[in-house]
Write an enzyme that holds these catalytic residues in place. Sequence first.
Site, mmCIF file in Angstrom:
data_model
loop_
_atom_site.group_PDB
_atom_site.id
_atom_site.type_symbol
_atom_site.label_atom_id
_atom_site.label_comp_id
_atom_site.label_asym_id
_atom_site.label_seq_id
_atom_site.Cartn_x
_atom_site.Cartn_y
_atom_site.Cartn_z
ATOM 1 C CD GLU A 60 -4.007 50.951 -24.958
ATOM 2 O OE1 GLU A 60 -4.375 51.642 -23.984
ATOM 3 O OE2 GLU A 60 -4.451 49.808 -25.202
ATOM 4 C CG HIS A 113 -6.212 46.846 -26.303
ATOM 5 N ND1 HIS A 113 -6.911 47.965 -25.927
ATOM 6 C CD2 HIS A 113 -7.007 46.167 -27.176
ATOM 7 C CE1 HIS A 113 -8.097 47.970 -26.541
ATOM 8 N NE2 HIS A 113 -8.176 46.896 -27.295
ATOM 9 C CD GLU A 179 -4.402 44.971 -22.482
ATOM 10 O OE1 GLU A 179 -3.518 45.826 -22.723
ATOM 11 O OE2 GLU A 179 -5.597 45.271 -22.252
HETATM 12 ZN ZN ZN Z 1 -6.370 49.425 -24.468
#
Ligand code: ZN
Length: 215
Positions: A60, A113, A179
Amino acid sequence: MNDTKMTRRRALMAGVVGLAAAPLVAGSAFAEPSTNAVKVYLDPGHGGSDPGAVGNGLQEKNLTLDIALRTRTLLQARGATVRMSRTSDIARSLDWRVQDANAWGANLFVSIHINAGGGTGFESYRYTSTGSGTVNAHNILHPAVLSGMRSVASVTDRGKKTANFYVLRYTSMSAILTENLFIDRASDAALLGRADFRAGIARGHSNGIAQILGL
Ligand SMILES: [Zn+2]
């Protein structure tokens, strides 16, 4: 959009326009853009010893940094001043990120993210209790990012959500957290591994942020 939100939106836009126009009012063609420009804070999640979510050969922390750097380039081309919580693979605590953005006086904070946990698609967050300015920003940024993704590939919309995330709670300006797909879903990871898809994500963030701040 109710009247109160519309008023807040107009006030925000007027404030931005007023700042941008200030050098002309002062009669200087050489005003320092850094003192007048719209200030966008980009927060690539994780970094350094904290890889964030991992899966399908991806980390990530590397994806969020790549997307944030691409977004910065696009926003700077539109005249924004951009500060990032990190521009390399280093660790930053959540509190450091928040304090840095607050001290700088950002107009908008966007944390980037990658999701994990077995789902698929895109979702975004604002704090559980926010003013109408943040709600409006969320309402603009979410579909903009989705549109950027969908300009490249088909993506599931998981919707706009609220959460008590640290960087959303303690930032003093409007803050949104995105996200961007699931690293542990093979089909999502395949997209995240593509530079053209990450460019699409960045385009979506840049377009949304530009619309929010009137760039
Ligand atoms: Zn994250």
